[in-house]
Write an enzyme that holds these catalytic residues in place. Structure first.
Site, PDB file in Angstrom:
ATOM      1  N   HIS A   1     -42.019  -2.329   6.982  1.00 27.93           N
ATOM      2  CA  HIS A   1     -40.885  -1.547   6.483  1.00 27.93           C
ATOM      3  C   HIS A   1     -41.393  -0.306   5.728  1.00 27.93           C
ATOM      4  O   HIS A   1     -40.884   0.793   5.919  1.00 27.93           O
ATOM      5  CB  HIS A   1     -40.045  -2.375   5.496  1.00 27.93           C
ATOM      6  CG  HIS A   1     -39.363  -3.574   6.089  1.00 27.93           C
ATOM      7  ND1 HIS A   1     -39.449  -4.829   5.535  1.00 27.93           N
ATOM      8  CD2 HIS A   1     -38.563  -3.697   7.180  1.00 27.93           C
ATOM      9  CE1 HIS A   1     -38.728  -5.685   6.250  1.00 27.93           C
ATOM     10  NE2 HIS A   1     -38.187  -5.023   7.270  1.00 27.93           N
TER      11      HIS A   1
ATOM     12  N   LYS B   1     -26.097 -15.422   5.081  1.00 27.46           N
ATOM     13  CA  LYS B   1     -27.472 -15.932   5.137  1.00 27.46           C
ATOM     14  C   LYS B   1     -27.855 -16.622   3.835  1.00 27.46           C
ATOM     15  O   LYS B   1     -27.271 -16.354   2.791  1.00 27.46           O
ATOM     16  CB  LYS B   1     -28.437 -14.777   5.384  1.00 27.46           C
ATOM     17  CG  LYS B   1     -28.447 -14.288   6.814  1.00 27.46           C
ATOM     18  CD  LYS B   1     -29.588 -13.303   6.983  1.00 27.46           C
ATOM     19  CE  LYS B   1     -29.519 -12.565   8.300  1.00 27.46           C
ATOM     20  NZ  LYS B   1     -30.480 -11.462   8.332  1.00 27.46           N
TER      21      LYS B   1
ATOM     22  N   ARG C   1     -40.835  -2.858  17.000  1.00 21.90           N
ATOM     23  CA  ARG C   1     -42.207  -3.357  17.019  1.00 21.90           C
ATOM     24  C   ARG C   1     -42.666  -3.682  18.431  1.00 21.90           C
ATOM     25  O   ARG C   1     -43.748  -3.336  18.854  1.00 21.90           O
ATOM     26  CB  ARG C   1     -42.321  -4.616  16.153  1.00 21.90           C
ATOM     27  CG  ARG C   1     -42.184  -4.350  14.682  1.00 21.90           C
ATOM     28  CD  ARG C   1     -41.893  -5.608  13.933  1.00 21.90           C
ATOM     29  NE  ARG C   1     -40.650  -6.206  14.399  1.00 21.90           N
ATOM     30  CZ  ARG C   1     -40.026  -7.215  13.806  1.00 21.90           C
ATOM     31  NH1 ARG C   1     -40.558  -7.769  12.751  1.00 21.90           N
ATOM     32  NH2 ARG C   1     -38.901  -7.676  14.283  1.00 21.90           N
TER      33      ARG C   1
ATOM     34  N   SER D   1     -40.315 -10.274   8.317  1.00 20.12           N
ATOM     35  CA  SER D   1     -39.978 -10.964   7.061  1.00 20.12           C
ATOM     36  C   SER D   1     -39.941 -12.469   7.287  1.00 20.12           C
ATOM     37  O   SER D   1     -40.380 -13.252   6.450  1.00 20.12           O
ATOM     38  CB  SER D   1     -38.615 -10.488   6.562  1.00 20.12           C
ATOM     39  OG  SER D   1     -38.646  -9.114   6.286  1.00 20.12           O
TER      40      SER D   1
END
Ligand code: PNS
Length: 167
Positions: free
Chosen positions: A19, A43, A92, A130
């Site tokens: 990030h 979440k 990515r 993450s």
């Protein structure tokens, strides 16, 4: 030319060096980049939103054109409220693409004047997420070099607190 403001939205639970790499690239490309931490009530996060904001503000302290903020609701509405014409997302690997394409096209449909810009992180971070960071730390592995130092410290504190609670 008027100011080009970009939003870099995400969960950032926790912020990784991937990030940070994208934000650094964005800060060179745009006049201002706003790191938008999503307030997601569904979440079960490791870090609370205020903790994530505090970490990001610490990491980007002194970066004059980087702002850390929170948002909920539609991303494009938030972008409008910040006068941002760009949404930045990191890509990515090919596996990221399908989800990112769906979001970018949905956001374009909702707000055709906001452009999504994909940026690639430096190669050493192409596998960092993450989710994996949390998993490795929970299982006792090291994430040194993959997250900012302050995140490493906070992860250690969280792990200790959880182990103490279980003891
Ligand atoms: O880091 P993440 O969890 O991949 O980030 C996802 C995020 C925050 C970019 C996405 O969940 C989002 O934009 N949420 C806001 C809700 C929204 O606007 N949804 C409709 C557009 S697809």
């Amino acid at each position: 030319m008027s100011e080009v403001i970009a939003i870099y939205p995400g969960s950032f639970d926790p912020l990784t060096n991937g990030h940070v790499d994208i934000i650094q690239r964005g800060s060179r490309l745009f006049h201002r980049i706003v790191v938008g931490v999503l307030i997601n009530l569904e979440k079960a996060p490791l870090f609370t939103v205020p903790e994530r904001v505090a970490i990001a503000r610490e990491v980007f302290r002194g970066w004059d054109n980087v702002e850390v903020d929170t948002f909920d609701g539609l991303l494009v509405e938030y972008a409008r409220s910040k006068h941002a014409g760009v949404i930045v997302r990191g890509l990515r690997a090919v596996s990221d693409f399908e989800y990112e394409l769906q979001m970018a096209l949905m956001n374009r449909r909702l707000s055709p004047d906001v452009e999504t810009v994909f940026m690639m992180p430096a190669e050493p971070y192409t596998y960092v997420s993450s989710r994996l960071v949390k998993e490795v730390v929970a299982l006792g592995g090291s994430v040194h070099g993959l997250v900012p130092g302050i995140v490493e410290d906070r992860l250690r504190e969280k792990k200790l607190a959880r182990e103490t609670l279980r003891a």
